[in-house]
Design an enzyme around this catalytic site. Structure first.
Site, PDB file in Angstrom:
ATOM      1  N   ASP A  69       0.936  -1.072  -0.087  1.00 27.58           N
ATOM      2  CA  ASP A  69       0.065  -0.152   0.076  1.00 27.58           C
ATOM      3  C   ASP A  69       0.993   1.229   0.035  1.00 27.58           C
ATOM      4  O   ASP A  69       2.011   1.081   0.457  1.00 27.58           O
ATOM      5  CB  ASP A  69      -1.029  -0.088   1.083  1.00 27.58           C
ATOM      6  CG  ASP A  69      -0.531  -0.599   2.479  1.00 27.58           C
ATOM      7  OD1 ASP A  69       0.997  -0.620   2.494  1.00 27.58           O
ATOM      8  OD2 ASP A  69      -1.006  -1.073   3.258  1.00 27.58           O
ATOM      9  N   GLU A 130      -6.002   3.341   3.782  1.00 27.10           N
ATOM     10  CA  GLU A 130      -6.291   3.833   5.110  1.00 27.10           C
ATOM     11  C   GLU A 130      -7.905   4.256   4.969  1.00 27.10           C
ATOM     12  O   GLU A 130      -8.627   4.162   5.983  1.00 27.10           O
ATOM     13  CB  GLU A 130      -5.568   4.825   5.449  1.00 27.10           C
ATOM     14  CG  GLU A 130      -4.151   4.744   5.615  1.00 27.10           C
ATOM     15  CD  GLU A 130      -3.742   3.976   6.902  1.00 27.10           C
ATOM     16  OE1 GLU A 130      -4.776   3.769   7.668  1.00 27.10           O
ATOM     17  OE2 GLU A 130      -2.815   3.626   7.366  1.00 27.10           O
TER      18      GLU A 130
END
Length: 383
Positions: A69, A130
């Site tokens: 990520d 997130e």
């Protein structure tokens, strides 16, 4: 430059340039340039700022995907590091910089040793983890329509494990992460004359107690779940009973059937609370990211790779599940794979993700690189 030095330098460069979810423009450009320099075919703006790199070694064989990520958090850094964030109010406080560094260093190793490998390596750099949006966006943009891997391994640091160790657990590892908002409608009036009102504060109080009690008694205790209320809003003065009260909260479950049962029980509890005080309610329930479920077969395969190639690295195989959310679950619904934890805990350091003083230590980066290269060689190396 050796791969260990490359690993640390990339980590520091990424750490110094954090970007918020959906805004990972510089990060995506940096990653894409690195992959191109290694000889990867690179695809950009996949589901927003997503980047995918493909290296074909030939010789048949399978396709392995490595996922990391890219996004950072709205946190002001307090580490004092020489390579601290240059973007005020933004920080890689969850270690996504370390994940990208591990995957890029593994890609570099693959490019350097391509004559020893066969099949394909797909490197996935996902935005907006997130906020739980990036994985789904990349899939909807056709990521796996172009090339669907046979196995997928995602990596995340975990300060709850000591640096120098790995965590690999089969089955459910994270939770379905849902949120809800319920509005109780009553009839307001004077606090001295409650018999002339339909009190939504009383409804809300009964709803909280009823929902917690009902779910505690009806949910299967063999499977973890959480119901938490985090917000209550209503009223304008100490002596006025309001017209409306709103509650918001979160639900965490690890099984789809538990998610559906929780929704039914919330409706039951809220209806009972509204009826008790002659009011009404409206529930808005939003399903979040699914649970991460590590494939048992892939866990077994990785266990074999680790034992054969990096026996010196301790691996924890249980006690890793939690009720946090991780949107790599969308990828793992499509492809057999796992979320692999890399220990980042250090004695005397801040060992909390999303903390302004958290840093991933160099030893954790090295362990992650060892793990990912052993996995790559296990799947793509010649026997």
């Amino acid at each position: 430059m050796g791969n260990q030095r490359y690993l640390q330098s990339v980590y520091e460069e990424l750490h110094a340039h954090p970007e918020l979810p959906l805004e990972e423009v510089w990060t995506a450009g940096f990653v894409a340039d690195e992959l191109r320099g290694m000889g990867f075919s690179v695809y950009t703006q996949v589901g927003g700022q997503g980047v995918a790199g493909l290296l074909d070694f030939g010789g048949g064989g399978s396709t392995l995907a490595l996922r990391c990520d890219m996004d950072a958090l709205p946190i002001t850094e307090e580490t004092g590091a020489d390579f601290a964030s240059q973007n005020p109010g933004v920080m890689h406080a969850c270690g996504h910089d370390s994940h990208m560094a591990m995957v890029l260093a593994t890609c570099r190793y693959a490019a350097q040793n391509r004559e020893r490998l066969r099949g394909k390596l797909l490197a996935i750099f996902q935005p907006a983890e997130e906020v739980g949006a990036g994985a789904k966006a990349m899939l909807e943009a056709g990521l796996f329509q172009r090339l669907k891997p046979d196995r997928l391994v995602a990596v995340h640091n975990l300060p709850g494990l000591p640096t120098g160790t790995l965590g690999l657990q089969r089955g459910a590892l994270t939770a379905y992460t849902d949120r809800f908002k319920v509005t109780f409608q009553g009839m307001g009036g004077h606090g001295a004359l409650p018999h002339k009102t339909k009190d939504p504060i009383a409804m809300a109080a009964a709803a909280v107690q009823g929902a917690l009690a009902l779910t505690h008694r009806r949910m299967d205790a063999n499977y973890p779940q959480v119901l938490s209320f985090g917000l209550i809003q209503g009223g304008t003065s100490f002596n006025i009973i309001p017209e409306q009260v709103t509650l918001e909260g979160t639900v965490r479950t690890i099984r789809l059937e538990d998610q559906e049962l929780m929704i039914r029980l919330l409706n039951q509890a809220f209806q009972a609370a509204a009826d008790l005080h002659e009011g009404s309610y409206q529930l808005e329930y939003t399903k979040g990211v699914p649970a991460v479920v590590n494939d048992a077969g892939v866990v077994k395969e990785l266990t074999g790779f680790f034992a054969a190639r990096i026996p010196e690295v301790p691996v924890t195989y249980e006690g890793l599940a939690s009720l946090i959310g991780e949107d790599v679950s969308y990828f793992l619904q499509e492809v057999p794979g796992v979320l692999l934890y890399v220990g980042s805990g250090q004695e005397g350091a801040v060992n909390e993700l999303h903390n302004p003083r958290f840093l991933v230590p160099p030893e954790a980066l090295a362990t992650g690189l060892k793990a990912l290269t052993s996995i790559m060689e296990g799947y793509l190396g010649y026997a």
